[in-house]
Design an enzyme around this catalytic site. Sequence first.
Site, PDB file in Angstrom:
ATOM      1  N   SER A   1       0.871  -1.173   0.000  1.00 58.54           N
ATOM      2  CA  SER A   1       0.000   0.000   0.000  1.00 58.54           C
ATOM      3  C   SER A   1       0.907   1.221   0.000  1.00 58.54           C
ATOM      4  CB  SER A   1      -0.849   0.022   1.273  1.00 58.54           C
ATOM      5  OG  SER A   1      -1.341   1.337   1.501  1.00 58.54           O
TER       6      SER A   1
ATOM      7  N   ASP B   1      -4.708   2.902  -2.197  1.00 58.84           N
ATOM      8  CA  ASP B   1      -5.864   2.972  -1.301  1.00 58.84           C
ATOM      9  C   ASP B   1      -6.633   4.249  -1.610  1.00 58.84           C
ATOM     10  OD1 ASP B   1      -3.900   1.423   1.141  1.00 58.84           O
ATOM     11  OD2 ASP B   1      -5.806   0.652   0.428  1.00 58.84           O
TER      12      ASP B   1
ATOM     13  N   PHE C   1      -7.372   3.727   7.443  1.00 59.61           N
ATOM     14  CA  PHE C   1      -6.043   4.218   7.833  1.00 59.61           C
ATOM     15  C   PHE C   1      -5.039   3.068   7.852  1.00 59.61           C
ATOM     16  CE2 PHE C   1      -7.495   8.381   8.971  1.00 59.61           C
ATOM     17  CZ  PHE C   1      -8.822   8.171   9.353  1.00 59.61           C
TER      18      PHE C   1
ATOM     19  N   ASP D   1      -5.496  -7.440   3.741  1.00 59.94           N
ATOM     20  CA  ASP D   1      -5.034  -6.060   3.803  1.00 59.94           C
ATOM     21  C   ASP D   1      -5.316  -5.476   5.185  1.00 59.94           C
ATOM     22  OD1 ASP D   1      -5.937  -3.058   1.865  1.00 59.94           O
ATOM     23  OD2 ASP D   1      -4.700  -3.330   3.648  1.00 59.94           O
ATOM     24  N   GLY D   2      -4.194  -5.132   5.866  1.00 63.46           N
ATOM     25  CA  GLY D   2      -4.356  -4.449   7.147  1.00 63.46           C
ATOM     26  C   GLY D   2      -3.588  -5.143   8.252  1.00 63.46           C
TER      27      GLY D   2
ATOM     28  N   GLY E   1       1.638  -2.014   4.294  1.00 59.24           N
ATOM     29  CA  GLY E   1       2.056  -0.618   4.176  1.00 59.24           C
ATOM     30  C   GLY E   1       3.114  -0.318   5.232  1.00 59.24           C
ATOM     31  N   SER E   2       2.637  -0.176   6.453  1.00 55.86           N
ATOM     32  CA  SER E   2       3.548   0.203   7.550  1.00 55.86           C
ATOM     33  C   SER E   2       4.726  -0.764   7.675  1.00 55.86           C
ATOM     34  CB  SER E   2       2.790   0.223   8.880  1.00 55.86           C
ATOM     35  OG  SER E   2       1.595   0.926   8.745  1.00 55.86           O
TER      36      SER E   2
END
Length: 226
Positions: free
Chosen positions: A11, A38, A146, A178-179, A200-201
């Site tokens: 992401s 996103d 987020f 995702d997440g 992402g992070s």
Amino acid sequence: MSSRPIQIAPSVLPADFSRLGDECKRLEDAGVDRIQWDVMDGVFVPNLTFGPDVIHSCRAGVDVPFEAHLMVVNPDELVHRYVEAGCEIVIVHAEACTHLHRTLTNIRELGASPAVALNPATPSTSVRHVMDIVDLVLVMTVNPGFGGQAYISTMESKVAEVAAMIELTGRDIDLEVDGGIGPSTAPAAAAAGADVLVAGSALFRDPKGLAHAVSEIRSVAEAARR
Ligand code: DX5
């Protein structure tokens, strides 16, 4: 257990927005398999992010596929713009589509791969009757809006349900999560049946760099499926 290769789909939410084109190149050079945008409209989710022109401006700089994750209330109005911007895969939320079968069919007719996302509270049965037309099912492992949120491990049972549904179709359908995906959570998600991992992070915060993060997540996920 899925025999499909593990794919890493970063992401770009945590990326440096002042250099998005360079960030996409950095991700491609780090060995990612596709890039996830996103897209948030500030209504379906409280955040506001990328319009099609932003994505289009990054398209020519990399070769990896783009997927647009449309976290928007009116996907039917927007799908064609993200296909024109260069997204090969378009993910719509089941919760945002009054006529999900028609929306997914339209994505196919526009020449892109139709994909559907399920929020944590949405049951897997919501996609039972579109398994013949999707190329990807995204099981959200956080509530969308987020990056940097905690992984919801109870989604693993839903991943397994979707994996079983995919198996029954005999079709080549990606199962994406995702997440909160990172080295500590990817193994359980992969063992449950996920083969496309959105992170992402965990990618951008790895002190050893993007390539290390991509390789580590891929290897721990693959190891969990042996
Ligand atoms: C939520 C977003 C995030 C993002 C990844 O709407 O879709 O899940 O892609 O966030 P991380 O990997 O930071 O949890």
